[in-house]
Design an enzyme around this catalytic site. Sequence first.
Site, mmCIF file in Angstrom:
data_model
loop_
_atom_site.group_PDB
_atom_site.id
_atom_site.type_symbol
_atom_site.label_atom_id
_atom_site.label_comp_id
_atom_site.label_asym_id
_atom_site.label_seq_id
_atom_site.Cartn_x
_atom_site.Cartn_y
_atom_site.Cartn_z
ATOM 1 N N GLU A 147 0.879 -1.174 0.000
ATOM 2 C CA GLU A 147 0.000 0.000 0.000
ATOM 3 C C GLU A 147 0.910 1.215 0.000
ATOM 4 O OE1 GLU A 147 -2.947 -0.044 3.216
ATOM 5 O OE2 GLU A 147 -3.064 -2.203 3.005
ATOM 6 N N LYS A 181 -13.107 6.139 -1.029
ATOM 7 C CA LYS A 181 -12.469 6.882 0.064
ATOM 8 C C LYS A 181 -12.465 8.362 -0.336
ATOM 9 C CE LYS A 181 -10.338 2.487 1.014
ATOM 10 N NZ LYS A 181 -11.365 1.950 1.874
HETATM 11 C C1 LIG Z 1 -5.733 -0.438 1.443
HETATM 12 C C2 LIG Z 1 -7.091 -0.847 1.007
HETATM 13 N N1 LIG Z 1 -7.232 -1.524 -0.138
HETATM 14 C C3 LIG Z 1 -8.433 -1.933 -0.589
HETATM 15 C C4 LIG Z 1 -9.566 -1.654 0.125
HETATM 16 C C5 LIG Z 1 -10.885 -2.145 -0.390
HETATM 17 O O1 LIG Z 1 -11.525 -1.103 -1.031
HETATM 18 P P1 LIG Z 1 -13.132 -1.020 -1.040
HETATM 19 O O2 LIG Z 1 -13.517 -0.456 0.287
HETATM 20 O O3 LIG Z 1 -13.431 -0.144 -2.179
HETATM 21 O O4 LIG Z 1 -13.643 -2.412 -1.215
HETATM 22 C C6 LIG Z 1 -9.485 -0.931 1.311
HETATM 23 C C7 LIG Z 1 -10.719 -0.631 2.063
HETATM 24 O O5 LIG Z 1 -10.810 -0.631 3.240
HETATM 25 C C8 LIG Z 1 -8.224 -0.524 1.774
HETATM 26 O O6 LIG Z 1 -8.074 0.147 2.922
#
Ligand SMILES: Cc1ncc(COP(=O)(O)O)c(C=O)c1O
Length: 381
Positions: free
Chosen positions: A170, A232
């Site tokens: 990330e 987000k």
């Molecule tokens: C780092 C990260 N990746 C992917 C996701 C998943 O995304 P979504 O909420 O659109 O399913 C999240 C959601 O909490 C996240 O924090």
Amino acid sequence: MLTLDVTGAHARLLAGLERKGRARRLIAARGVDFASNDYLALAQAPRIAQAISAALARGVPMGAGGSRLLRGHHPEHAALEMEAARHFGAQKALYFANGFAANLALFSTLPRREDLIVYDELIHASAIDGISASKAKVVAAPHNDAQAVDDAIRAWREQGGLGHAWIAVETLYSMDGDRAPVHDLMQVANRHEAILVVDEAHATGVFGPQGRGLASAYEGRDNLISLHTCGKALGASGGLICAAATFIDYLINRARPFVYSTAPSPLMAVGVREALRMVADTPTLAQDLQERVAFARARLGDLNIETMGNAHIIPILIRDNARAVRVSAALADEGFDIRAIRPPTVPEGTARLRISITLNASEDDMTRMSAALAHTLAKSV
Ligand SMILES: Cc1ncc(COP(=O)(O)O)c(C=O)c1O
């Protein structure tokens, strides 16, 4: 009537979670928002609502009616993907209903049996699930340790690894609020002809020129794949995978969460496109957020509250699960929505409050929240 105890085992498991302070419940929004990921307050932005109303008025449907590969492919999906690819400097983009499905699709589909996936130990559950479904060899690397990633790839090659290595990170960690060493990881990727996959979920819209994320300096490279979630800072829902055209075309052919799933709402695609335009043409949004983050961190610092990370996600380590829940509930009583994050979302013994700074909370809210947090923490030892 025959009564069967079909729920007994699950009831006992739930009771176990309760005993460990780990039981989860659905709790509606309460008080000032220090909990959502709606960082730029776009979820209710009038400009986006208007774009969706206009689309409704010209006949864009709510439901896609099928998979993208059947009749569910709508011109609004294609328009969003074109614009996202341009915005994020990629050859192509592919829109999923959410970031979870996008990560699941990406990792379960692109790395092949002869490949290696090295992932950061704190990576999101959706990437973990995708990686678990992959046939590639998998290694976890200590958090934010580019050297460990390099070592893992080198060791795999020495043991005869023949395929490609994939590095999964990330750019801004969702529960720790710290940033990945993107530059070092890109160098590792280049050195090993590896592919760097960056999940920009918490950076999209907030960091980089026009909100293009923390890896925007490397856009357009064949060995960079980025995931930009839309639920987000973009205030909507969905996940955009931005990558070389070959990778996107392969996902369209082979990614099960894409092929065998109803396409996202075309109206949501309209909303995401408008949100992308907004972050591109309104740089003051991200600037205002940075000012509020600095303000909030300064107020918490004034009160000697120890914080983690360096961005708009401000974790406060509590450690004890039950205490984290108690503090969160006490803050709710004072009008502040701050959620407790417990294992297994975070490692055992590291339960925390996750304060999220958004444009939904004013500086005055932050001053009052900091004071309430200080006295709640002092009271609930
Ligand atoms: C780092 C990260 N990746 C992917 C996701 C998943 O995304 P979504 O909420 O659109 O399913 C999240 C959601 O909490 C996240 O924090």
